[in-house]
Structures are given as structure tokens and as C-alpha cells.
Design a protein around this motif. Sequence first.
Motif, mmCIF file in Angstrom:
data_model
loop_
_atom_site.group_PDB
_atom_site.id
_atom_site.type_symbol
_atom_site.label_atom_id
_atom_site.label_comp_id
_atom_site.label_asym_id
_atom_site.label_seq_id
_atom_site.Cartn_x
_atom_site.Cartn_y
_atom_site.Cartn_z
ATOM 1 N N SER A 31 0.838 -1.186 0.000
ATOM 2 C CA SER A 31 0.000 0.000 0.000
ATOM 3 C C SER A 31 0.880 1.246 0.000
ATOM 4 O O SER A 31 2.008 1.231 0.458
ATOM 5 N N ASP A 32 0.349 2.324 -0.550
ATOM 6 C CA ASP A 32 1.103 3.560 -0.679
ATOM 7 C C ASP A 32 0.173 4.725 -0.345
ATOM 8 O O ASP A 32 -0.410 5.334 -1.245
ATOM 9 N N PHE A 33 0.038 5.007 0.934
ATOM 10 C CA PHE A 33 -0.896 6.041 1.375
ATOM 11 C C PHE A 33 -0.502 7.409 0.827
ATOM 12 O O PHE A 33 -1.341 8.147 0.323
ATOM 13 N N ARG A 34 0.768 7.744 0.916
ATOM 14 C CA ARG A 34 1.219 9.060 0.426
ATOM 15 C C ARG A 34 1.020 9.174 -1.085
ATOM 16 O O ARG A 34 0.586 10.211 -1.585
ATOM 17 N N ASN A 44 -6.540 11.584 -10.014
ATOM 18 C CA ASN A 44 -6.368 10.254 -10.593
ATOM 19 C C ASN A 44 -6.942 9.192 -9.647
ATOM 20 O O ASN A 44 -6.222 8.577 -8.868
ATOM 21 N N CYS A 45 -8.251 8.988 -9.749
ATOM 22 C CA CYS A 45 -8.922 8.072 -8.824
ATOM 23 C C CYS A 45 -8.517 6.618 -9.014
ATOM 24 O O CYS A 45 -8.471 5.863 -8.044
ATOM 25 N N SER A 46 -8.227 6.211 -10.226
ATOM 26 C CA SER A 46 -7.798 4.822 -10.443
ATOM 27 C C SER A 46 -6.513 4.535 -9.678
ATOM 28 O O SER A 46 -6.366 3.484 -9.053
ATOM 29 N N GLU A 47 -5.583 5.482 -9.705
ATOM 30 C CA GLU A 47 -4.324 5.310 -8.978
ATOM 31 C C GLU A 47 -4.552 5.350 -7.468
ATOM 32 O O GLU A 47 -3.884 4.637 -6.719
ATOM 33 N N VAL A 48 -5.492 6.166 -7.015
ATOM 34 C CA VAL A 48 -5.815 6.212 -5.582
ATOM 35 C C VAL A 48 -6.253 4.838 -5.118
ATOM 36 O O VAL A 48 -5.765 4.316 -4.105
ATOM 37 N N ILE A 49 -7.156 4.234 -5.862
ATOM 38 C CA ILE A 49 -7.700 2.929 -5.472
ATOM 39 C C ILE A 49 -6.619 1.853 -5.470
ATOM 40 O O ILE A 49 -6.499 1.092 -4.500
#
Length: 128
Positions: A31-34, A44-49
Motif C-alpha cells: 500500500s502507498d498512502f502518500r 487520478n482516482c484509479s491510482e488512488v484505489i
Amino acid sequence: MKIGILGPSMKYLFLLLTTGFGLLANEGKKSDFRGAQIAFQKGNCSEVITSLLPYPNYPIGQIYSGAQLNAALSLLGICYFEKDQKEDARNNFKQLIYLDPKFKLDAFSTPPKTLAFFQDEKKIILDK
């Protein structure tokens, strides 16, 4: 040489079955919260998910906790809503509201329709 009831290879197979093959298949992912926060700022919602949920169907509560869990759930809810995945948005917002009934989305950074959806879900849950 047998160890207990199961031999060594059977114990390894049992361990794989009980801990899940999914974690081994996604060994390089994390996971990459930052990174999710930066992707959100860029829209960029796809990258957020994919940044917040590197393992499909893995409980988010096993990855994050506390304030970071609340933030992750809110980002996921917003992004799922923006991607027109209303049921996924609803599920993340429900988890967030159950964890923190006083949580409020930022009115300045949240699109108005998403904010209204969140507030409607919150009202439904809190009125029960």
C-alpha cells in the motif's frame, strides 16, 4: 519424517490455504498512502484505489488503522463515487461512518454531488 499428524509438506500446504494464496501472488505490491494522497490531488482516482488497495478483497482494516484508516476510507469513497461505482462508495462511506460518526468530508476538496451522497448515507446510518 512426520511431524504430528501432518507431514512437513502437508503443514506447508495447510499454511498456504489458511493464510491465503493472494498474499503470495501479490508479494511485490504494497500500500502507498502518500502516493494515494498525491494521486487524489491530481484527480487520478484509479491510482488512488490501486495505491490504497494493492490486494483485491483484502480487508482495508488490516492495512491501515486510526486516522489513516479514516482518510483511506474517505479517499476510496470519493474515488469510487467519482468513477460511478456507487455501491463501492457506499460501502467505504458506511465503514467510515461506523468507525467515526462525527467524520466530515472537506467541503472544499470534495465534489458537491459526492459530498451530498456522503451526507445522505451518514443521515441514513445515524437515524437508525
